[in-house]
Design an enzyme around this catalytic site. Sequence first.
Site, PDB file in Angstrom:
ATOM      1  N   HIS A  50       0.847  -1.195   0.000  1.00 50.41           N
ATOM      2  CA  HIS A  50       0.000   0.000   0.000  1.00 50.41           C
ATOM      3  C   HIS A  50       0.881   1.243   0.000  1.00 50.41           C
ATOM      4  CE1 HIS A  50      -3.658  -2.254   0.865  1.00 50.41           C
ATOM      5  NE2 HIS A  50      -2.971  -2.934   1.772  1.00 50.41           N
ATOM      6  N   ASP A  81       8.956   2.805   5.796  1.00 51.14           N
ATOM      7  CA  ASP A  81       8.973   3.063   4.353  1.00 51.14           C
ATOM      8  C   ASP A  81       9.780   2.015   3.592  1.00 51.14           C
ATOM      9  OD1 ASP A  81       8.232   4.530   2.072  1.00 51.14           O
ATOM     10  OD2 ASP A  81      10.119   5.633   2.103  1.00 51.14           O
ATOM     11  N   HIS A  82       9.146   1.439   2.575  1.00 52.12           N
ATOM     12  CA  HIS A  82       9.728   0.401   1.726  1.00 52.12           C
ATOM     13  C   HIS A  82      10.166  -0.817   2.542  1.00 52.12           C
ATOM     14  CE1 HIS A  82       9.619   3.677  -1.146  1.00 52.12           C
ATOM     15  NE2 HIS A  82       9.619   2.721  -2.081  1.00 52.12           N
TER      16      HIS A  82
END
Length: 137
Positions: free
Chosen positions: A41, A79-80
């Site tokens: 997402h 993040d990531h």
Amino acid sequence: MIYITRKEHFNAAHKLYREDWSKEKNEELFGRCANANWHGHNYDLYVTIKGNINPDTGFVIDLKELKDIILVNVIDKLDHRNLNLDVDFMKGKMASTEVLAIEIWKQLESHIAARGAQLHSIKLYETANNYVEYFGD
């Protein structure tokens, strides 16, 4: 009392899956979100704080400080990343948006309080149509 919100963004993968259930039961309940190869997402995170304005600065909190608190304690960790495998504060927890919002709160609350403000809410968008809001216990 005044409220101020900072928006951040992160991308992360996860799956909804209980190891103590069969593959069939997981797929029945979680559908495509139980995909063995994960899914991802593009999350939008809104952190709202509240407090009184400091008469010397005109701020509830310096927004650069708030940004840094969010980046160091949440975004850099998420993040990531794979929420199920890579994120220390999500270990052993269901990687739903609801649980993630609560865990983000836990990462931020004391840091914001140390700056003389109060965490009011976490709003976490999983998609453009789905989000959760958390206001603490």
